[in-house]
Structure formats: C-alpha cells, structure tokens
Write an enzyme that holds these catalytic residues in place. Sequence first.
Site, mmCIF file in Angstrom:
data_model
loop_
_atom_site.group_PDB
_atom_site.id
_atom_site.type_symbol
_atom_site.label_atom_id
_atom_site.label_comp_id
_atom_site.label_asym_id
_atom_site.label_seq_id
_atom_site.Cartn_x
_atom_site.Cartn_y
_atom_site.Cartn_z
ATOM 1 N N SER A 138 0.850 -1.185 0.000
ATOM 2 C CA SER A 138 0.000 0.000 0.000
ATOM 3 C C SER A 138 0.881 1.227 0.000
ATOM 4 O O SER A 138 1.920 1.265 0.674
ATOM 5 C CB SER A 138 -0.908 0.015 1.243
ATOM 6 O OG SER A 138 -1.514 1.283 1.401
ATOM 7 N N LYS A 139 0.500 2.245 -0.779
ATOM 8 C CA LYS A 139 1.290 3.478 -0.816
ATOM 9 C C LYS A 139 1.346 4.149 0.546
ATOM 10 O O LYS A 139 2.205 4.988 0.790
ATOM 11 C CB LYS A 139 0.700 4.444 -1.846
ATOM 12 C CG LYS A 139 0.925 4.008 -3.291
ATOM 13 C CD LYS A 139 0.405 5.052 -4.275
ATOM 14 C CE LYS A 139 0.666 4.617 -5.714
ATOM 15 N NZ LYS A 139 0.185 5.617 -6.696
ATOM 16 N N ARG A 140 0.408 3.766 1.428
ATOM 17 C CA ARG A 140 0.405 4.348 2.770
ATOM 18 C C ARG A 140 1.449 3.704 3.670
ATOM 19 O O ARG A 140 1.716 4.190 4.766
ATOM 20 C CB ARG A 140 -0.985 4.220 3.391
ATOM 21 C CG ARG A 140 -2.036 5.089 2.722
ATOM 22 C CD ARG A 140 -3.375 5.017 3.456
ATOM 23 N NE ARG A 140 -3.974 3.703 3.336
ATOM 24 C CZ ARG A 140 -4.750 3.342 2.321
ATOM 25 N NH1 ARG A 140 -5.000 4.178 1.343
ATOM 26 N NH2 ARG A 140 -5.283 2.130 2.285
ATOM 27 N N GLN A 153 8.278 3.495 0.676
ATOM 28 C CA GLN A 153 8.717 4.766 0.113
ATOM 29 C C GLN A 153 10.242 4.793 0.037
ATOM 30 O O GLN A 153 10.931 4.336 0.951
ATOM 31 C CB GLN A 153 8.225 5.931 0.973
ATOM 32 C CG GLN A 153 6.709 5.994 1.141
ATOM 33 C CD GLN A 153 5.992 6.219 -0.170
ATOM 34 O OE1 GLN A 153 6.472 6.936 -1.045
ATOM 35 N NE2 GLN A 153 4.830 5.599 -0.323
#
Length: 537
Positions: free
Chosen positions: A282-284, A289
């Site tokens: 998930s990008k969250r 990142q």
Amino acid sequence: MALSMKMFSLCFRRQIRRQFNTASSFKYDKDVRVRFAPSPTGFMHLGSLRTAFYNYLFAKSKSGRFVVRIEDTDQTRIVDGAIEKILETLHWAKIHPDEGPLIGGNFGPYIQSQRTDLYNIYVNELLKKGAAYKCFCTKLRLNLIRKDAMKHGEIPKYDNKCRHLSETEIQEKIAAKTPYVIRFKLNTEDHEPFTDLVFGHYDVNIADYEGDPVIMKSDGYPTYHFANVVDDHLMEITHVLRGQEWQVSTPKHLLMYKAFGWSPPQYGHLPLIMNSDGTKLSKRQGDIQISFYQDKGYAPDAVLKYLTLIGGGYTQTVDNSIEYDSLEDLVTKFSVQNMSSHSGHIDIEKLEQVNKVYLQRALNDDPDLITEQAMKVLRKHLQSKYQDRNSGDLLDKQHVTDILCWAMKDSRICKITDLTEPEWEFLWKTPSNSQIQELCEKSSVDICKILQDCYNVVCQLQEFQEYSLKKALSVLAKEKGINMKLFMHILRVSLSGLQAGPPVVEMMSILGKEASLRRLKHAEHFINDVQCVDIKS
C-alpha cells in the site's frame, strides 16, 4: 494548470543537468527507446523505482535511450513537490535519463500538462474517423449505472449510450453548454491478443469487460490511456516496461494504436512486489517509500541490486549468494528473458545483506570517501541527539576509518547508519555520570582503586593490542584478587556505559589507548567527586 519547471531550484537543476550530461558511458542505438512515466500524485516507492530501473537496464543493455516523462494530466491529485522529488530520487539512484524535463531532447515537452495542444489535435482526429464520440452523461447517471450493476452482481461498465446520439442531438447539447467528455469506441471484433515480454501470450477482449473509456475529460485534459498512447507514438517509444497493474489496459491501448493506424511498441509488464507475508503493498506503508530507505542509510547501488533480486532479469548464483555488481555489470548481465513472472517479496534481511556486501566493496575501493560519508552521518547524529552536550571523543578521520574496518570485519554493521544505534554509542560518547553513578551504587568494591590500577597498567603498555591488553588485565586481576567477571563489568561500564557489548579488550582496542585512558580517568574522577571511595570491599 501546467506545472512550471521554474519550481526547481536553479542550483539543483544545474547540478542534475551536469550529472545527466556526463554520467552515461553507453553508446546509443536510435532503434531502442524506452520511457519511465511517473505521475506526480505521490513520491517514489519501491515499485516505481523498480520500473524506472528496469527500463534503464533494458535501454542500456540494448544501447538505447532512456526517457523520463511526467504524466500530470490528473491535475486534481498532484502533490506539491512531487516532480522535484521524483527527479531527485532518480539522481540519488544514479538512473540518469537521456531525455527528460530537466535536460530536454528532440521530443519534448516532457511534461504532459505542457502537451495539451497535441492531445487536442489527435482526439479530433479520432472524432473525425468515428473512433471516438462526445459523451454528455452526468455523474449521477454514471453512478446509477454502477450501483445497478453491483446490485445484480455484474461488472460495472458504461452502457455506451452516447455512442448513438444523432448529430442534431450532439449540437443541441453543445449549444446548451452541456459538459461532456470524449470516449473511445471499444469494438469486440477489433480486439487483438499480444505477446507480453514477461508474461507471454495475453488474450483478453477488453470490450467484454469495459464500456467505452474516457480519453478526454471535461476539464480539457486527456486521461492516462489516451495521453500515453499519443506520447509513446510521438516520442518513438519502442518498448514499454511498466507494472503488472497496467496489463489489463494494454488491449485498450492497442486498439487506439489500431484506430490511428500506428505501429505499437512492444509491451512487458513487471510482476507485483508484495509484502513478505504475501499481502499487497500500500502506498500508505512507510517502508515502501524510497525516502524510508534513504533515511535508513541504504546505499543507492545496494537498493538497485536488491530490486534485481526481487524482479529477476539475471541468472542467479548456484548457492543464491549475493555478489557485488556495479551498474555497468547489471546492465551487461541483464536479459528480459530471465525476468520472472512471479511476484517478488520484500525481504529487509536480504537488503541488509546486500548493503553489507556493497559497503564492504566501497570501503575497500575508496576508504576516504566512505569515511567522509560516515563522519557526515555521525556528526549529524551527535549534534541532533546531544546538541551542546559534551558527546565525548572528537571524530577523528583515521579513528572513524578504523571503526568502519573493525565493524565490517565481523559483520557488526550492514550500513553506516548502524553506527548511530545505541549499542555503538560508546564509540562516540563518554559514559554519562548517571551510568557511572549506578555502577558505584551497585558495587561493593573500591572501584576508584581498581580504575587507578588499571589506568597505570594500561599506561605502561608498549603495544596496545587485544592480546597484550588481555594478558595485562588478567595479571592485574590475579594480583589484586579481583573477580574477573566483576573486573570486566567495572571496566565495561567505565569505558562505555553499557551493560553488555563487545569484549572489553576489543572495546579498548577500537577506542584506542588515549581514549581508553581518558575514559578510565573520567570515571575515577567522577567517583571521587561523589565520594564513593569509602564503599567497603
């Protein structure tokens, strides 16, 4: 609104331009052109960096050109600063484009919001051919269609109602200033299978699952599906490597190429990267990142090598050991035929091992550079954590080099930032008074006398090596009748403030004679100051 490149700092743009113009040693073949086309709706993560890197590897392995294009047509979702951060991340990873927003090229502009006039030309061409049409359906109607399909357990899709509007009806709606989008006609009979460079044969008739897709929105911006086809054609892109999530859209894109009468590029889709437990990323998630890996201190070349272990493209070693590969090595060894169609999984332990291999190689090749990097990291850490407090021994370049070699020798660290962890604080900071005070309160022996005797013995040593220290301290303990375990505990706390850690003689050896003596004397003086010398033995 188009995002102006004036947002970039002049210093950064000059730095990047110099780097990009001089970094590549590869020859070019005009026949191979690939692109990395991120959307500035967020920052770079493992998946997007993998896509950029594999496009770069493919291009350079074919002596081709690597293009960076910013796809910012979804203006409502743009994140401030995302374009700058994307380009900075590519620079950090040494993935230098041959064409792009900062360095230009013969096929610019390389930001889609600056190409809207081109999209209008080509969408009008599809309208004239009858391959596209204006759709006046409201959001309310589209929502009702979607809800009705879900109610009946069907796949929601547009019913293509506006396909059948007469010219008179269209002109009436335009005259009434009714908002509209432009849709592309999907015809079941037009569908064509294709061969995916990674997954092989792929045959899905997209018209069976989707209604006619929007290619131009009511705000005048094209959708991804339309803009990427037009741009890939105009920029003469020959191969498209992108995430597997776009595979289902490829038949749609191929139909657009067919409507224009253009030859499409070859498509390859990179398998998903999953969490270690098999769940989707998930990008969250903070740990996908790229900023997470930068902040943790992983080297960019190690992160790239790690991505190749996730995504394939290489012949693995027989024992699955991790080998050092320079960027040139990775380019030379890369083969799209060796890419896996199976999902890769995040494995932080493997990344740690990769970084250790690369750090050891860098330390061997250029110890001065790695030492400077370490000193920069350590200064920042000490200043941030201790501010104006006395952080102990000053950072000496040779001392830091010695510590790096010592720490790498027995695999104590995998990356430079590991040296800022609490277990290694003793390397940079004299034990606090509270740590020594605790030692005093828990001991039933004359600690000052023990430290004085140890100080004198160490002072007289001609060779400050582990074997000589061990011998001298053992003799001292025997002569004074001190329990060796207690003796080592007193020295450990006095030297490092730690209750556990490396052997004391090893600790003294890496600290050096002067620092060891200074810390012994510091502990002795503090104990005298708080009048602990009267504790009975």
